[in-house]
Every structure is written in C-alpha cells, then in structure tokens.
Design a protein around this motif. Structure first.
Motif, PDB file in Angstrom:
ATOM      1  N   ARG A 131      65.924 101.600  45.827  1.00 35.45           N
ATOM      2  CA  ARG A 131      66.799 101.276  47.039  1.00 35.45           C
ATOM      3  C   ARG A 131      66.067 101.378  48.431  1.00 35.45           C
ATOM      4  O   ARG A 131      65.217 102.330  48.471  1.00 35.45           O
ATOM      5  N   GLN A 132      66.613 100.861  49.319  1.00 42.32           N
ATOM      6  CA  GLN A 132      66.447 101.087  50.797  1.00 42.32           C
ATOM      7  C   GLN A 132      67.298 101.157  51.633  1.00 42.32           C
ATOM      8  O   GLN A 132      68.578 100.337  51.712  1.00 42.32           O
ATOM      9  N   VAL A 133      67.545 102.140  52.353  1.00 46.77           N
ATOM     10  CA  VAL A 133      68.466 102.487  53.462  1.00 46.77           C
ATOM     11  C   VAL A 133      67.819 101.854  54.756  1.00 46.77           C
ATOM     12  O   VAL A 133      66.720 101.862  54.931  1.00 46.77           O
ATOM     13  N   PRO A 134      68.637 101.158  55.574  1.00 43.60           N
ATOM     14  CA  PRO A 134      68.292 100.546  56.814  1.00 43.60           C
ATOM     15  C   PRO A 134      67.448 101.430  57.466  1.00 43.60           C
ATOM     16  O   PRO A 134      67.940 102.606  57.743  1.00 43.60           O
TER      17      PRO A 134
ATOM     18  N   TYR B 189      70.093  97.807  46.775  1.00 44.69           N
ATOM     19  CA  TYR B 189      69.394  98.179  45.507  1.00 44.69           C
ATOM     20  C   TYR B 189      68.606  96.904  45.040  1.00 44.69           C
ATOM     21  O   TYR B 189      68.883  96.012  45.032  1.00 44.69           O
ATOM     22  N   TYR B 190      67.388  97.079  44.737  1.00 45.80           N
ATOM     23  CA  TYR B 190      66.473  96.191  44.136  1.00 45.80           C
ATOM     24  C   TYR B 190      66.199  96.546  42.754  1.00 45.80           C
ATOM     25  O   TYR B 190      65.569  97.431  42.328  1.00 45.80           O
ATOM     26  N   CYS B 191      66.192  95.358  41.980  1.00 49.01           N
ATOM     27  CA  CYS B 191      65.455  95.583  40.573  1.00 49.01           C
ATOM     28  C   CYS B 191      64.134  94.899  40.795  1.00 49.01           C
ATOM     29  O   CYS B 191      63.730  94.051  41.600  1.00 49.01           O
ATOM     30  N   ALA B 192      62.969  95.896  40.269  1.00 50.57           N
ATOM     31  CA  ALA B 192      61.689  95.569  40.399  1.00 50.57           C
ATOM     32  C   ALA B 192      60.952  95.773  39.246  1.00 50.57           C
ATOM     33  O   ALA B 192      61.151  96.434  38.336  1.00 50.57           O
TER      34      ALA B 192
END
Length: 124
Positions: free
Chosen positions: A38-41, A94-97
């Motif tokens: 996941r990435q928060v701005p 959220y990214y699936c990777a």
C-alpha cells in the motif's frame, strides 16, 4: 503479459471491514508468491502482507497483524486480502503485486509486477 487487476477498495467507517480482490493473468499463477502493498500519498510503499505459491505460508506487517488475512485461490488466480477493524491510518492505495520469490524476511522481498491499485479510505 502479466496483468493484475484489483478491486474492492471503497470508503469505509473506522472499525469496518473490506475484502480486496485481485485477478492475475498472463503468468503461471500457482507458481508465484504474491503480495499486497500500500501507498499513502507522500510516503513510500509498505508491504502489507504476502503469501507463498501454495498458500501455506503467510506474513503480515506489524501495522496490520491480527486485522488482515491474505489468501489465494490458485484455481481462480486470485490473491485476496480481508481487512477488519479498519483504522484511518489504513487509508491508502492498495496494490496487488507479484513477488520474484518468497521469503519470510521482508528485506529479501522484491516485486516485479503491480496492478493499478484500489483506493481504500477509512473515515467517518
């Protein structure tokens, strides 16, 4: 061509639950470990959870341990993330990777393919 397509992100109240889904294509899914990041701005990527190719080994970031469960269905090419007791600090994309290889040591993990992401917002 490897493709990962996430879904399930939405606005949810604190304490609520979400299930994030991902459908993988273009690869022999059952042979690869998968992860959710996941990435928060304004911040870097955080590796939330990862699972080995067979689904028997899983790991979680301390920030979500006890609140999230990663699973996979190798017949459907889907790695999913069940998120419970959501907090405002879980707000992120959220990214699936796909993982290059599985390890129990987070510093050894490397992702080579990512989906487009699904946005989760936890707010009242």
């Amino acid at each position: 061509e490897v493709q990962l397509a996430e879904s399930g992100g939405e606005l949810v109240q604190p304490g609520g639950s979400l299930r994030l889904s991902c459908v993988a294509s273009g690869m022999p899914f059952s042979t690869y470990a998968m992860s959710w990041v996941r990435q928060v701005p304004g911040k870097g990527l955080e590796r939330v959870s990862w699972i080995n190719s067979g689904g028997g080994s899983t790991n979680y970031a301390d920030s979500v341990k006890g609140r999230c469960t990663i699973s996979r269905d190798n017949a459907k090419n889907t790695p999913d993330l069940q998120m419970n007791s959501l907090r405002p600090e879980d707000t992120a994309v959220y990214y699936c990777a796909k993982l290059v290889r599985y390890s129990d040591v987070v510093e050894e993990l490397e992702n080579d393919y990512y989906g487009q992401g699904t946005r989760v917002t936890v707010s009242s």
